[in-house]
Design an enzyme around this catalytic site. Structure first.
Site, short mmCIF file in Angstrom:
data_model
loop_
_atom_site.label_atom_id
_atom_site.label_comp_id
_atom_site.label_asym_id
_atom_site.label_seq_id
_atom_site.Cartn_x
_atom_site.Cartn_y
_atom_site.Cartn_z
N GLU A 1 8.64 -20.50 -19.87
CA GLU A 1 8.47 -19.15 -19.31
C GLU A 1 9.59 -18.23 -19.76
O GLU A 1 9.37 -17.09 -20.16
CB GLU A 1 8.41 -19.22 -17.78
N LYS B 1 -2.15 -6.04 -20.24
CA LYS B 1 -1.77 -6.62 -18.95
C LYS B 1 -2.76 -7.70 -18.54
O LYS B 1 -2.39 -8.71 -17.99
CB LYS B 1 -1.70 -5.54 -17.87
N ARG C 1 1.12 1.68 -6.04
CA ARG C 1 1.32 0.70 -4.95
C ARG C 1 0.01 0.05 -4.53
O ARG C 1 -0.02 -0.90 -3.75
CB ARG C 1 1.96 1.38 -3.73
N LYS D 1 8.97 -14.79 -21.84
CA LYS D 1 9.47 -13.47 -21.41
C LYS D 1 10.23 -12.80 -22.54
O LYS D 1 10.06 -11.62 -22.82
CB LYS D 1 10.39 -13.62 -20.19
N GLU E 1 7.84 -11.89 -25.68
CA GLU E 1 6.75 -10.90 -25.52
C GLU E 1 7.27 -9.48 -25.33
O GLU E 1 6.53 -8.53 -25.55
CB GLU E 1 5.82 -11.29 -24.38
N CYS F 1 0.86 -1.18 0.00
CA CYS F 1 0.00 0.00 0.00
C CYS F 1 0.90 1.24 0.00
O CYS F 1 2.11 1.14 0.12
CB CYS F 1 -0.86 0.02 1.26
N TRP G 1 -3.78 -1.68 -1.20
CA TRP G 1 -3.77 -2.91 -1.99
C TRP G 1 -4.24 -3.97 -1.01
O TRP G 1 -3.51 -4.33 -0.08
CB TRP G 1 -2.37 -3.22 -2.51
N HIS H 1 14.04 -35.14 -31.24
CA HIS H 1 12.84 -35.50 -32.03
C HIS H 1 12.45 -34.42 -33.00
O HIS H 1 11.30 -34.31 -33.40
CB HIS H 1 11.69 -35.80 -31.07
N ASN I 1 1.02 0.15 5.99
CA ASN I 1 1.42 -0.68 4.86
C ASN I 1 2.14 -1.87 5.48
O ASN I 1 3.03 -1.70 6.31
CB ASN I 1 2.35 0.09 3.93
N GLY I 2 1.75 -3.08 5.09
CA GLY I 2 2.42 -4.27 5.60
C GLY I 2 1.41 -5.34 5.96
O GLY I 2 0.24 -5.26 5.59
C1 AGP Z 1 2.76 -12.88 -18.88
O1 AGP Z 1 4.03 -12.24 -19.03
C2 AGP Z 1 1.80 -12.42 -19.91
N1 AGP Z 1 1.59 -11.02 -19.77
C3 AGP Z 1 0.51 -13.24 -19.99
O2 AGP Z 1 0.87 -14.50 -20.52
C4 AGP Z 1 -0.27 -13.49 -18.68
O3 AGP Z 1 0.45 -14.35 -17.85
C5 AGP Z 1 -1.60 -14.18 -19.06
O4 AGP Z 1 -2.35 -13.29 -19.86
C6 AGP Z 1 -2.43 -14.60 -17.84
O5 AGP Z 1 -2.75 -13.48 -17.09
P1 AGP Z 1 -3.37 -13.71 -15.62
O6 AGP Z 1 -2.30 -14.35 -14.80
O7 AGP Z 1 -3.72 -12.34 -15.13
O8 AGP Z 1 -4.56 -14.59 -15.77
#
Ligand code: AGP
Length: 606
Positions: free
Chosen positions: A479, A601, A27, A483, A486, A2, A74, A502, A98-99
């Site tokens: 993953e 996001k 925050r 990263k 994207e 927060c 938050w 394979h 906050n905490g």
């Molecule tokens: C992760 O870097 C991406 N932005 C994306 O794959 C994300 O993880 C995915 O859209 C799922 O989002 P969520 O965890 O909010 O459900």
């Protein structure tokens, strides 16, 4: 996390507080509030939702003052609502915090037994009761805060006002940031630098265990025992925009570096280290009737789910399936009353995951979730939620949310093993102790961020990458590749290393670097073999290996070392350098790390 802010001086405190909270909204933005000192006493203004709602509330019911405190929330305990919004007030004392207070339920029961009436679901409210009682017994506000903080276990950056000391603000910090801005006959105090820059650039960074007493331009700092401590002033030369990112160029990098704190906050309050136990509030699902676990998610959260399979099957011997939510919802999944579905989502608003949850519930499954946003749609759809305490994740590329999801899965599997008796007490204690060491190990890795940045400068020109891993680290290969692709737009694929022969090995040549995840575990010898195959075909290799590794270095062109830990926690440590590598490659490429093209996001559409 927060945001808190306090001000006393000649300006209009309401304006200063609102401006400060605006700079801290990153925050947390579930609710906001201020408490200001008027001649007739403390006045509160609070509102649920974004800060703008509070501003509108104050426009409707104006007030002005020269001393006050403010908070933007938050939610961690208690849903986003006005009565859970800070400041919390009790008998002429107002508090913002906050905490996380781990022992708040015990203290709440004790206070209720002696007549206290609680108005909120938060952990913070106990602070207003403890401090108010101490002032009622004759203690000054500073001593009342000192007595209160000695009763609580957890983390805090708190500010308190008392009608008995109208021009004074008391602050206390333990493991949450707090900065004092020293102006001319005025003082501002806050969670973070951005909030103080409108008033002053002279800052005092408080340390853990500091209590600060502010009256106008007078600042006194002591320890919890009341002994004076000396803290130096620093001149802040950041721009306000830089300051909001804590001096980091992008929120993503700031959030990568927040991971030690985020992981700590996620397990704090869920484990009893001495007793070697895991415990969850309100988890009343009968695990003995669970015959299968299904973990569903999208994107990075799906990678966490894939890692969870290894942990659940090893810790609690329950067959565990993992599915992309976008696939699960359309393929008539075989789930029913004996299935426990775990949905993972940082935002709690991903359309595919929500739809999959509804399908699972329709088929009679019990559904729980792992989520980072309290009161999000997912938390309302499921029977129980493990809230990760990563704090708001602003960067589109998920980083700290991912490592806290891995932490949550580890804790859940430990709890299931503890409940079902598939893990003995000694093993549980050992695994908890390994988890508690992880934040420091993440810090160790982050200390080598400059080295990883140098690697990025040497690799950013490649057009393709392959990431390979085995076992519990196969999902981390996926993953790492996600990263990179994207945020840098470089084509990158993650593969189970055993799959290279394979087909994918046909791709290997001097233009195809390979990131090989090869910590010392049962699959290590096989990973060395995969590195040999790549090396023989002139592919360059960046190997992520355990500290002290001597064999991989003879096969890899570059090494990234991570501290040794339990095989089940290695994914958390392996992920961190891959996040840093992807970030710096993208920066070298000049792509928009903050808002990568075509991405959002939270994907709230199908
Ligand atoms: C992760 O870097 C991406 N932005 C994306 O794959 C994300 O993880 C995915 O859209 C799922 O989002 P969520 O965890 O909010 O459900």
């Amino acid at each position: 996390m927060c945001g808190i802010v306090g001000y006393t001086g000649s300006r209009d405190a309401v304006d200063v507080l609102l401006s400060g909270l605006q700079k801290l909204e990153y925050r947390g933005y579930d609710s906001a509030g201020i408490a200001v000192m008027k001649d007739a006493g403390i006045e509160l203004r609070r509102s649920v939702g974004k800060l703008n709602n509070l501003t509108m509330e104050i426009l409707k019911r104006p007030l002005s003052a020269h001393t006050g405190i403010g908070h933007t929330r938050w939610a961690t305990h208690g849903r986003p609502s006005e009565q859970n919004a800070h400041p919390h007030m009790e008998g002429g004392v107002a508090v913002v915090h906050n905490g996380i207070i781990e022992n708040y339920l015990v203290l709440k029961d004790e206070l209720k037994a002696s007549g206290a009436v609680f108005k909120s679901e938060t952990d913070t409210e106990i602070l207003s009761h403890l401090i108010q009682r101490a002032t009622a017994e004759g203690l000054c506000l500073a001593d009342a805060v000192r007595s209160a903080v000695k009763r609580i276990k957890g983390t805090f950056a708190l500010l308190a006002l008392s009608e008995k000391e109208p021009g004074t603000i008391i602050g206390a910090r333990l493991e949450c940031p707090m900065i004092v801005g020293v102006g001319e006959n005025e003082t501002i105090i806050s969670s973070d630098i951005p909030a103080i820059l409108d008033v002053t650039r002279k800052a005092i960074f408080l340390h853990d265990g500091d209590i600060v007493s502010i009256t106008g331009g007078e600042v006194e700092i002591t320890d919890f025992e009341g002994h004076a401590v000396d803290r130096k002033e620093t001149n802040i030369n950041w721009s306000p925009v830089m300051a909001e990112k804590g001096g980091y160029r992008h929120f993503m990098l700031k959030e990568i570096f927040e991971q030690p704190r985020a992981v700590t906050d996620t397990f704090r309050g869920q484990v009893l280290e001495e007793k070697g136990e895991v415990f969850f509030d309100g988890f009343d699902i009968d695990l003995s009737s669970v015959k299968r676990i299904y973990i569903i998610a999208c994107g990075t959260s799906w990678h966490a789910a894939l890692t969870g399979k290894y942990i659940f099957e090893d810790f609690c011997s329950i067959p565990t399936e993992v599915d992309l939510a976008s696939e699960f919802r359309y393929r008539n999944p075989l789930v029913g009353e004996s299935t426990l579905v775990i949905a993972i989502s940082q935002s709690g608003e991903t359309a595919d995951t929500l739809a999959a949850v509804k399908e699972a519930k329709r088929k009679g499954a019990t559904v729980i979730s792992i989520c980072n946003v309290m009161e999000s749609s997912l938390t309302r759809e499921t029977d129980w939620t493990f809230m990760t305490h990563a704090g708001p994740e602003i960067g589109v590329a998920s980083t700290k949310a991912f490592t806290t999801q891995l932490t949550a899965l580890y804790l859940l599997a430990l709890y299931f093993g503890q409940t079902l008796g598939t893990l003995d007490a000694g093993r549980i204690k050992e695994l908890i102790q390994e988890l508690i060491k992880i934040p420091k190990k993440i810090e160790t890795i982050l200390d080598s961020a400059d080295y990883i940045e140098a690697l990025a400068r040497r690799y950013f020109h490649y057009r393709d990458f392959i990431y390979i891993g085995r076992g519990i680290n196969f999902p981390i290969a996926l993953e790492g590749a996600l990263k990179l692709k994207e945020i840098s737009y470089i084509h990158a694929e993650g593969y189970a290393a055993g799959e290279m022969k394979h087909g994918p090995i046909a791709l290997i040549d001097e233009e195809m670097p390979v990131v090989a995840i090869a910590p010392r575990d049962a699959t290590y010898p096989k990973m060395l073999g995969n590195m040999e195959e790549v090396h023989a075909r002139l592919g360059s290799i960046i190997a992520v290996v355990s500290e002290g590794d001597t064999e991989a270095s003879t096969r890899a062109d570059d090494l990234i070392t991570i501290p040794v830990t339990s095989v089940y926690l290695t994914p958390i440590l392996v992920t961190v350098p891959l996040q840093v590598l992807a970030y710096h490659i993208a920066v070298q490429k000049g792509t928009d790390v903050a808002q990568p093209r075509n991405l959002a996001k939270s994907v709230t559409v199908e």
